[in-house]
Scaffold this active site. Structure first.
Site, PDB file in Angstrom:
ATOM      1  N   LYS A 109       0.826  -1.217   0.000  1.00 16.06           N
ATOM      2  CA  LYS A 109       0.000   0.000   0.000  1.00 16.06           C
ATOM      3  C   LYS A 109       0.862   1.270   0.000  1.00 16.06           C
ATOM      4  O   LYS A 109       0.402   2.338  -0.387  1.00 16.06           O
ATOM      5  CB  LYS A 109      -0.948  -0.002   1.206  1.00 16.06           C
ATOM      6  CG  LYS A 109      -2.001  -1.127   1.151  1.00 16.06           C
ATOM      7  CD  LYS A 109      -2.770  -1.216   2.464  1.00 16.06           C
ATOM      8  CE  LYS A 109      -3.776  -2.358   2.466  1.00 16.06           C
ATOM      9  NZ  LYS A 109      -4.385  -2.553   3.805  1.00 16.06           N
ATOM     10  N   TYR A 129      -7.092  -4.418  -5.910  1.00 18.33           N
ATOM     11  CA  TYR A 129      -6.695  -4.431  -4.493  1.00 18.33           C
ATOM     12  C   TYR A 129      -6.075  -5.784  -4.111  1.00 18.33           C
ATOM     13  O   TYR A 129      -5.008  -5.833  -3.479  1.00 18.33           O
ATOM     14  CB  TYR A 129      -7.912  -4.121  -3.600  1.00 18.33           C
ATOM     15  CG  TYR A 129      -7.575  -4.235  -2.133  1.00 18.33           C
ATOM     16  CD1 TYR A 129      -6.885  -3.227  -1.468  1.00 18.33           C
ATOM     17  CD2 TYR A 129      -7.905  -5.391  -1.410  1.00 18.33           C
ATOM     18  CE1 TYR A 129      -6.543  -3.356  -0.121  1.00 18.33           C
ATOM     19  CE2 TYR A 129      -7.567  -5.521  -0.070  1.00 18.33           C
ATOM     20  CZ  TYR A 129      -6.882  -4.507   0.566  1.00 18.33           C
ATOM     21  OH  TYR A 129      -6.525  -4.645   1.890  1.00 18.33           O
ATOM     22  N   TYR A 160      -1.801   0.285  11.815  1.00 22.42           N
ATOM     23  CA  TYR A 160      -3.212   0.320  12.207  1.00 22.42           C
ATOM     24  C   TYR A 160      -3.349   0.758  13.665  1.00 22.42           C
ATOM     25  O   TYR A 160      -2.770   1.758  14.061  1.00 22.42           O
ATOM     26  CB  TYR A 160      -3.873  -1.044  11.950  1.00 22.42           C
ATOM     27  CG  TYR A 160      -3.586  -1.620  10.590  1.00 22.42           C
ATOM     28  CD1 TYR A 160      -3.947  -0.928   9.443  1.00 22.42           C
ATOM     29  CD2 TYR A 160      -2.945  -2.835  10.439  1.00 22.42           C
ATOM     30  CE1 TYR A 160      -3.689  -1.449   8.186  1.00 22.42           C
ATOM     31  CE2 TYR A 160      -2.680  -3.363   9.183  1.00 22.42           C
ATOM     32  CZ  TYR A 160      -3.053  -2.661   8.061  1.00 22.42           C
ATOM     33  OH  TYR A 160      -2.795  -3.175   6.824  1.00 22.42           O
TER      34      TYR A 160
END
Ligand code: GLU
Length: 306
Positions: A66, A188, A240
């Site tokens: 990403k 993705y 995260y």
């Protein structure tokens, strides 16, 4: 500084530690990886490198990819991309749906799944042959024409991708995704299926330690300010809901992947990649963070000595 000696010592220390992590199996194909793999590779901006353990065995880099998708979108569109997603830590799991409801379909950052999907959507709208063009970009940044997606991993994730399909639909319902579900999800899942070894990873991300420029050919991938911003996002959102802990214990911009890889950047000095497919117990069901605190110490020790 003698990186070789430090990393060798850290590797031996960590290897002997009782490890209670588990391999992620929610993507079935990831469950076939041997839990014993453990590798480290460091690349410095003055072209020194050192690897130990299974540092030259390829694995699924998952969400580490990403960084590359947001890099490409940022280099094409500049600040415009931040109209479609935020730059805040989410404090939630990587695949959370709840926050999107209050945020009206604007993902908090480009590293949670929803944000990475919006970036995929942006790239789909701007690239002629999105999957091929993105792969070409990755190969150029890495200086390695052999890098590729893994069809097995992408298919495996697709077969169990219920949560990501839900995320797509949720964002779409707010109008923040333009392209079709099949295209966005296929892109993705392919992005997440990219494979690299620790050496390839640490070399690929050297541009983030070098003010946005590739080491080998001086090619400017991102400008200086954009590079700082990607590093800032990695520092605040790269892990995260464990980003604060990584920043607190390690202090480097980094990014995890559920395949067990971590890349971390020491701006103006080096990049370091670590791979151990066992993830910490707490995160196996919810998302990807790496084996044990000791890997983080591996990086921290270098900083302390440095
Ligand atoms: N492909 C993974 C997913 O969407 C990425 C998660 C990660 O590596 O953190 O679940």
């Amino acid at each position: 500084m003698n990186y070789t000696k430090i990393i060798e010592e850290v590797y031996q220390d960590v290897k002997n530690i009782d490890d209670k992590g588990h391999i992620a199996t929610y993507i079935p194909e990831l469950g076939n990886v041997s839990p014993e793999n453990f590798g480290i590779h460091i690349s410095t901006i003055d072209s020194k490198e050192f690897g130990i353990g299974t540092y030259n065995k390829k694995f699924s880099i998952q969400s580490i990819a990403k960084i590359l998708s947001v890099t490409l979108a940022y280099s094409i569109l500049g600040e415009e991309i931040w109209q479609r997603l935020g730059v805040e830590p989410s404090g939630t799991t990587f695949n959370s749906l709840v926050q999107l409801e209050t945020d009206k379909g604007i993902p908090r950052n480009p590293f949670i799944n929803s944000g990475a999907m919006v970036i995929c959507d942006i790239l789909l709208s701007h690239l002629k042959n999105p999957k091929q063009d993105f792969l070409t970009f990755v190969r150029e940044v890495a200086g390695n024409s052999t890098l590729n997606y893994s069809k097995n991993i992408a298919d495996s994730e697709k077969s169990a991708g219920f949560r990501n399909i839900a995320l797509y639909n949720f964002i779409k319902s707010f109008g923040n995704i333009k392209n079709d579900a099949s295209e966005v999800l296929d892109f993705y899942f392919s992005l997440c299926s990219l494979e690299m070894d620790c050496k390839e990873l640490s070399k690929t991300f050297l541009y983030l330690a070098n003010s946005g420029r590739q080491i080998d050919n001086n090619h400017q991938i991102l400008n200086k300010s954009q590079t700082k911003r990607i590093n800032a996002l990695m520092q605040t959102c790269g892990f995260y809901d464990e980003s604060g802990e990584f920043a607190f214990k390690v202090g480097l911009p980094g990014k995890s992947g559920v395949g067990g890889g971590i890349i971390a950047i020491h701006p103006h000095k080096y990049t370091i990649a670590v791979w151990s497919p066992k993830l910490k117990r707490k995160f196996v069901q919810s998302h990807a963070v790496f084996r044990t605190i000791y890997h983080k110490n591996a990086i921290f020790n270098i900083l302390k000595i440095g």
